[in-house]
Design an enzyme around this catalytic site. Structure first.
Site, mmCIF file in Angstrom:
data_model
loop_
_atom_site.group_PDB
_atom_site.id
_atom_site.type_symbol
_atom_site.label_atom_id
_atom_site.label_comp_id
_atom_site.label_asym_id
_atom_site.label_seq_id
_atom_site.Cartn_x
_atom_site.Cartn_y
_atom_site.Cartn_z
ATOM 1 N N HIS A 30 39.751 45.482 41.139
ATOM 2 C CA HIS A 30 40.079 44.073 41.398
ATOM 3 C C HIS A 30 38.922 43.379 42.130
ATOM 4 C CE1 HIS A 30 42.295 40.587 42.877
ATOM 5 N NE2 HIS A 30 43.396 40.996 42.315
ATOM 6 N N GLU A 54 38.092 41.111 36.987
ATOM 7 C CA GLU A 54 38.591 42.460 37.251
ATOM 8 C C GLU A 54 38.594 43.299 35.970
ATOM 9 O OE1 GLU A 54 42.462 41.537 38.881
ATOM 10 O OE2 GLU A 54 41.579 39.707 39.717
HETATM 11 O O1 TA6 Z 1 44.454 39.758 39.814
HETATM 12 C C1 TA6 Z 1 45.089 38.525 39.962
HETATM 13 C C2 TA6 Z 1 46.316 38.702 40.843
HETATM 14 O O2 TA6 Z 1 47.291 39.474 40.203
HETATM 15 C C3 TA6 Z 1 46.823 37.315 41.204
HETATM 16 O O3 TA6 Z 1 48.002 36.992 40.498
HETATM 17 C C4 TA6 Z 1 47.010 37.387 42.722
HETATM 18 O O4 TA6 Z 1 48.295 37.872 43.034
HETATM 19 C C5 TA6 Z 1 45.888 38.358 43.081
HETATM 20 O O5 TA6 Z 1 45.978 39.364 42.072
HETATM 21 C C6 TA6 Z 1 45.897 38.859 44.492
HETATM 22 O O6 TA6 Z 1 46.879 39.835 44.658
HETATM 23 P P1 TA6 Z 1 47.055 40.465 46.138
HETATM 24 O O7 TA6 Z 1 48.267 41.354 46.030
HETATM 25 O O8 TA6 Z 1 45.804 41.229 46.437
HETATM 26 O O9 TA6 Z 1 47.234 39.289 47.060
#
Ligand code: TA6
Length: 298
Positions: A161, A264
């Site tokens: 991520h 990601e």
């Molecule tokens: O990767 C995108 C995502 O799924 C968004 O929808 C947002 O929720 C982001 O990840 C951040 O997630 P987190 O749980 O790290 O706040």
């Protein structure tokens, strides 16, 4: 390389002639990465909290054994998960990992971290081995290795991520996802397709299926491009919270949406991984930072 205690967490501080980096043992999470002579490539929130059992905002969180909201995963992945409240992006990013080996040479520093003996609640099988290998130098290579040494077929979704640093998101564009179908998670998960380079101008949360081998973030203020390579045409998630969502995020200063852009590398949706007993899978990405002549993009 030195050990650095930041609040409740132990991190590895890496100072190599080719790059500086910071890696938290919790979550095997790379938090900072700056090649020599360059702007930071990876973004870390100024409000990041270093607390045991809590994910850290920024860097490259490891999302495993599922990505996103567990209930949005395919049935095969959900069938492997225990009941109860399942945190977004799986468990491993907020758990302690073990440093298995570390070495350095003229090219950089090389790490391997392992997730301790996986004591997953049933029905997740015992005997699954998870590790992360990182090579940190002029480029950054990070690989998430899953080895299924259990007697059951393992179904996972996963992502690296990555939060990339940008001068200002309005000066950044993503060039080679034109004509690549994506799921717009902000528009009823409908499929869509772009006819031009992506310029972020609002909350963006897209899952691209079957991406090209290289995705490029072009920054016209810092005159650079970040090239993100992933093999085997993985999926990719592009995310920026923009103004309103940024106000609701933890560990996130409200205007910080201007300084970050997530691209990601992932195995999600049609790209989830079914691993029969004895098989394995590597999700990896190579990140290269290149200066460019002045360009106008967004
Ligand atoms: O990767 C995108 C995502 O799924 C968004 O929808 C947002 O929720 C982001 O990840 C951040 O997630 P987190 O749980 O790290 O706040």
């Amino acid at each position: 390389v030195s050990l650095r205690q930041i609040d409740e967490l132990v991190c590895l501080q890496i100072d190599h002639p080719k790059a500086r980096a910071l890696v938290a043992l919790q979550g095997a999470q790379l938090l900072e990465y700056t090649p020599a002579g360059a702007q930071p490539v990876i973004w870390l929130s100024e409000q990041a909290e270093f607390k045991r059992g809590q994910s850290i905002r920024g860097g490259i969180p490891i999302c495993w054994p599922w990505f996103g909201d567990a209930r949005k995963n395919p049935e095969t992945v959900q069938a492997m998960l225990p009941e109860g409240n399942l945190p977004a992006h799986g468990w491993v990013r907020s758990k302690p990992w073990l440093l298995d080996r570390i070495s350095s040479d003229d090219n950089g520093v090389h790490l391997k971290l392992c997730f301790p003996e996986t004591q997953w609640p049933a029905p997740f099988p015992q005997g699954v081995e998870l590790s992360v290998e990182m090579s940190i130098g002029e480029e950054l290579n990070i690989a998430l290795l899953t080895e299924n040494k259990s007697d059951q077929t393992l179904n996972i979704s996963q992502a690296l991520h990555s939060y990339f640093a940008v001068s200002d998101v309005i000066h950044a564009s993503i060039n080679n996802l034109i004509h690549v179908p994506f799921i717009d998670t902000l528009n009823d998960w409908n499929e869509n397709i772009d006819q031009a380079p992506i310029c972020i101008s609002g909350e963006t949360d897209r899952i691209y299926k079957n991406t090209p081998e290289m995705i490029c973030i072009v920054d016209s203020k810092w005159n650079r491009e970040i090239q993100i390579y992933s093999k085997d045409s993985q999926s990719a998630v592009v995310w920026n919270p923009w103004i309103e969502k940024a106000k609701r995020l933890s560990q996130f200063e409200s205007s910080a949406y201007k300084q970050m852009l997530c691209v990601e590398t992932a195995n999600v949706l049609n790209n989830c991984k079914e691993l029969p007993p004895g098989s394995g899978w590597v999700l990896q990405t190579n990140i290269a930072n290149h200066s460019t002549p002045p360009i106008a993009n967004c």
